[in-house]
Design an enzyme around this catalytic site. Structure first.
Site, PDB file in Angstrom:
ATOM      1  N   LYS A 181       0.930  -1.156   0.004  1.00 18.54           N
ATOM      2  CA  LYS A 181      -0.055  -0.127  -0.090  1.00 18.54           C
ATOM      3  C   LYS A 181       0.985   1.316  -0.233  1.00 18.54           C
ATOM      4  O   LYS A 181       1.459   1.485   0.981  1.00 18.54           O
ATOM      5  CB  LYS A 181      -0.916   0.012   1.414  1.00 18.54           C
ATOM      6  CG  LYS A 181      -1.781   1.093   1.272  1.00 18.54           C
ATOM      7  CD  LYS A 181      -2.615   1.379   2.471  1.00 18.54           C
ATOM      8  CE  LYS A 181      -3.281   2.481   2.605  1.00 18.54           C
ATOM      9  NZ  LYS A 181      -2.476   3.910   2.583  1.00 18.54           N
ATOM     10  N   SER A 182       0.818   1.928  -1.134  1.00 21.57           N
ATOM     11  CA  SER A 182       1.836   3.322  -1.188  1.00 21.57           C
ATOM     12  C   SER A 182       1.079   4.285  -0.381  1.00 21.57           C
ATOM     13  O   SER A 182       0.040   4.364  -0.275  1.00 21.57           O
ATOM     14  CB  SER A 182       1.913   3.372  -2.838  1.00 21.57           C
ATOM     15  OG  SER A 182       2.410   2.490  -3.304  1.00 21.57           O
TER      16      SER A 182
END
Length: 391
Positions: free
Chosen positions: A63-64
């Site tokens: 998850k950026s």
């Protein structure tokens, strides 16, 4: 750890143009409404291991920590040069930003058109910082609507029709690549049982990551909240976006005159979004004197601003950063699910311990169709043989 929310390197479309773009996007996606068409994950809860990862095939990726956007590639008529390809980034607030100096070819050699990609705009950690657009899903490609197809198929289009032609084009035209305002690539997707590989990649990523995203492999693309997209964060990084309002202390002098002290630390109420009923109070933000001094030093408007908060070990809501890319706080049900994740957290170890069983059940599910196919083929061969014998 949270980073700086990147700024979009483009010009926002004016209201009239933005409205027409919303109409075009809704028509392409066959949607009756003009709202933001992107999917939103739910917080990962303990029940999701058994109820989802054990029972269904999921992909997992990091998850950026960046700015969620849809990328819309279309054609517009230029009065001087005729029809030409244009690219927009669409924010969660349904704002359209024209992105100059980008070009996307398709796999037939012609420019890409009527395409919508889901992704994240991120900044690198190291200086000089650079922008990257990380693609992880595809809603439409060259006028083909993909939202009803499973993730496998959507990723196939994303790679074959968008990513690979772009790589080849930029390899042959490096001067064009230098003009791109950001690099473009597909996020690395792993089978859910290979979650250890995703964790191992965290230290080597050029951008900040703050968790995992699990996406169901055979599920269609759903606009709005999707119960089959699961967002996992560590307990101390699980956050909620609130709208904050401030009440400053009022002082009265010896002459009976009163005034509001805007330098003093205020009471800060945190509000959640309820939909039709608007915002309602949910809690209070705890600030140290030093934190308040730091906020004042920003010399920016603070009232009714969306703020990302985490809970400390004393169950107090603490300031993490402002989310100016959002106009509303999290919806009340979203907040409640995040609270559940904080109160009954799923650790990295829990996911790693579950990986062998996830793999075992995955293999078993995918073995059944092959066994059934073999039985059907065997039965067909037997029937054909019987017919030949009778002839």
């Amino acid at each position: 750890m949270s980073g700086i929310v990147p700024e979009i390197p483009g010009e926002q479309a004016p209201p009239d143009a933005a409205h027409q773009l919303k109409v075009d996007v809704a028509r392409l996606l066959q949607k009756p409404k003009l709202n933001f068409p992107g999917a939103q994950p739910v917080s990962f809860a303990r029940k999701h291991i058994e109820e989802e990862l054990f029972k269904r095939d999921y992909y997992v990726c990091e998850k950026s920590d960046g700015l969620r956007c849809l990328m819309y590639v279309t054609w517009e008529n230029n009065p001087d040069t005729g029809p030409q390809q244009v690219t927009y980034l669409i924010t969660r607030n349904n704002e359209f930003f024209f992105i100059p100096m980008v070009h996307f070819p398709s796999n037939d050699g012609k420019p890409l058109q009527d395409t919508i990609v889901d992704g994240e705009l991120v900044l690198t950690k190291a200086e000089p910082r650079s922008l990257h657009f990380l693609m992880f899903d595809c809603l439409a490609c060259n006028k083909i609507l993909l939202t009803g197809r499973p993730l496998d198929k959507r990723l196939g289009y994303l790679n074959a029709a968008i990513s690979h032609p772009l790589k080849e084009y930029l390899h042959k035209n490096p001067e064009v690549a230098r003009d791109f305002p950001f690099s473009v690539r597909v996020k690395d997707m792993q089978f859910a049982y290979n979650v250890m590989n995703v964790f191992a990649s965290f230290p080597h990523l050029p951008h900040i990551t703050d968790g995992l995203i699990f996406t169901c492999r055979d599920h269609p693309y759903v606009s709005g909240t999707d119960e089959r997209i699961l967002k996992w964060k560590k307990q101390d990084e699980n956050s909620v976006d609130f709208l904050m309002t401030m009440k400053f202390p009022i002082f009265e002098d010896t002459n009976g005159e009163s005034w509001t002290d805007y330098d003093a630390k205020p009471e800060i109420t945190l509000l959640v979004w309820t939909g039709r009923d608007g915002s309602r109070p949910y809690g209070e933000l705890y600030l140290t004197d030093e934190e308040w001094d730091n906020l004042k030093a920003l010399e920016e408007p603070l009232e009714e601003r969306v703020v990302e908060c985490i809970k400390d070990d004393k169950k107090r809501w603490r300031y993490l950063r402002f989310r100016d890319d959002k106009t509303n706080a999290n919806y009340i049900t979203t907040v409640e699910k995040v609270i559940d994740s904080i109160d009954d957290p799923v650790s990295e170890k829990n996911l790693l311990d579950a990986a062998p069983k996830i793999k075992e059940l995955w293999k078993e599910r995918n073995r059944r169709p092959r066994d059934e196919d073999r039985k059907r083929v065997g039965g067909d061969d037997h029937d054909h043989g019987a017919k030949r014998a009778r002839q």
